[in-house]
Design a protein around this motif. Structure first.
Motif, PDB file in Angstrom:
ATOM      1  N   ASP A 103       0.818  -1.215   0.000  1.00 50.49           N
ATOM      2  CA  ASP A 103       0.000   0.000   0.000  1.00 50.49           C
ATOM      3  C   ASP A 103       0.857   1.273   0.000  1.00 50.49           C
ATOM      4  OD1 ASP A 103       0.580  -1.030   2.663  1.00 50.49           O
ATOM      5  OD2 ASP A 103      -0.628   0.613   3.455  1.00 50.49           O
ATOM      6  N   HIS A 104       2.180   1.127  -0.214  1.00 49.53           N
ATOM      7  CA  HIS A 104       3.063   2.305  -0.284  1.00 49.53           C
ATOM      8  C   HIS A 104       3.882   2.337  -1.580  1.00 49.53           C
ATOM      9  CE1 HIS A 104       2.369   3.521   3.951  1.00 49.53           C
ATOM     10  NE2 HIS A 104       1.948   2.268   3.978  1.00 49.53           N
ATOM     11  N   ASP A 113       4.208   3.966   8.423  1.00 51.11           N
ATOM     12  CA  ASP A 113       3.289   3.106   9.178  1.00 51.11           C
ATOM     13  C   ASP A 113       3.787   2.878  10.602  1.00 51.11           C
ATOM     14  OD1 ASP A 113       1.762   3.007   6.926  1.00 51.11           O
ATOM     15  OD2 ASP A 113       1.654   0.827   6.819  1.00 51.11           O
ATOM     16  N   HIS A 130      -1.991   7.160   7.400  1.00 50.39           N
ATOM     17  CA  HIS A 130      -3.191   6.333   7.217  1.00 50.39           C
ATOM     18  C   HIS A 130      -4.402   6.859   8.003  1.00 50.39           C
ATOM     19  CE1 HIS A 130      -1.758   3.148   4.668  1.00 50.39           C
ATOM     20  NE2 HIS A 130      -0.884   2.662   5.515  1.00 50.39           N
TER      21      HIS A 130
HETATM   22 ZN   LIG Z   1       0.531   1.145   5.108  1.00 50.83          ZN
END
Ligand SMILES: [Zn+2]
Length: 281
Positions: free
Chosen positions: A130-131, A221, A265
């Motif tokens: 997700d990055h 994160d 996030h």
């Molecule tokens: Zn993430």
């Protein structure tokens, strides 16, 4: 004479407004941060974060991409979750697993006046899927990466929660291997990549010293939800002692520097930020 005059005018304009890079993109004289909405992650059950549903205000997670523009060049920090190639011509949102994005990253960069080739540095908080969604678009940038993450991405046994297709073209990209210490990208203390291992072995956060906004830290994160800050709950899959130590040292740094923490996030926090082509400086 006319030509000399034109060159002189061009030079004066450049000096007045900023420096020119290879494609004649004008970099501003003051550091800028463009916040780009790269989609969101649907979270039905937050148990992997060690939270119950009712303990969190907002379950879904934002996905931010960030273009940092310094007088000496531009750097992209994280590249989203849904690859731009997944978008159809009809302009509808694109998905990948439980992620959705509404506008391709390159379309949003173009609105600021940038193409990936104009971006001098690629930096990823870490290698999770997700990055790194559009990391391969930045194969012409210099990749600022830790050796441990670089080696893991190109090893025969790929680590979990990443996707080889998203970064395959980066194998031969020019790299700068990040030290196990702060890395001052432009040498003036305004853009500093800081080691914060635990979520992944080479996890990093980004400190930015913005003249008007003030100092901020982009979290990667190290945190996902604001509720993690005080409860200190750590998600499954992290090396708990490392994340705890990274959080403790970052909290000390925030206190000492006065920097604000922007949790990438945190959907609620992220939705309140102004988005590109507007910018922070
Ligand atoms: Zn993430």
């Amino acid at each position: 004479m006319k030509l000399r005059k034109m060159i002189l005018v061009a030079l004066l304009v450049t000096l007045a407004t900023g420096t020119l890079c290879a494609r004649n993109v004008r970099h501003p004289r003051q550091l800028r941060l463009y916040v780009i909405d790269c989609g969101r992650l649907k979270v039905e059950d937050p148990s992997r974060f060690n939270f119950k549903k009712e303990e969190l205000k907002v379950l879904d997670l934002s996905v931010g991409c960030y273009l940092i523009v310094h007088p000496k060049g531009a750097m992209i920090w994280d590249t989203g979750v849904v690859p731009d190639q997944s978008f159809k011509a009809d302009g509808s949102p694109a998905t990948k697993e439980y992620a959705t994005a509404t506008v391709p990253l390159k379309t949003q960069l173009a609105k600021i006046g940038y193409e990936p080739v104009d971006v001098k540095y690629l930096a990823l908080s870490h290698f999770h899927w997700d990055h790194v969604g559009n990391a391969s678009e930045f194969a012409t940038s210099t990749w600022l990466v830790t050796k441990v993450e670089h080696d893991a991405l190109f090893s025969s046994s790929l680590p979990p929660r990443t996707d080889a297709s998203m970064f395959a073209p980066l194998k031969d990209t020019r790299t700068v291997m990040l030290p196990e210490a702060d890395y001052d990208v432009f040498g003036d203390g305004s853009v500093v990549i800081k080691p914060t291992p635990g979520h992944t072995p080479g996890h990093r956060v980004l400190f930015l010293k913005l003249a008007k906004t003030g100092p901020i830290v982009l979290s990667g994160d190290l945190y996902h939800y604001p509720e993690e800050v005080n409860s200190n709950r750590i998600m499954q899959g992290d090396v708990v002692e490392q994340t705890a130590a990274s959080r403790a040292s970052l909290q000390a740094f925030l206190k000492q520097s006065g920097a604000k923490l922007w949790i990438q996030h945190d959907l609620n926090g992220f939705s309140k930020l102004k988005k590109a082509p507007e910018f922070y400086q």
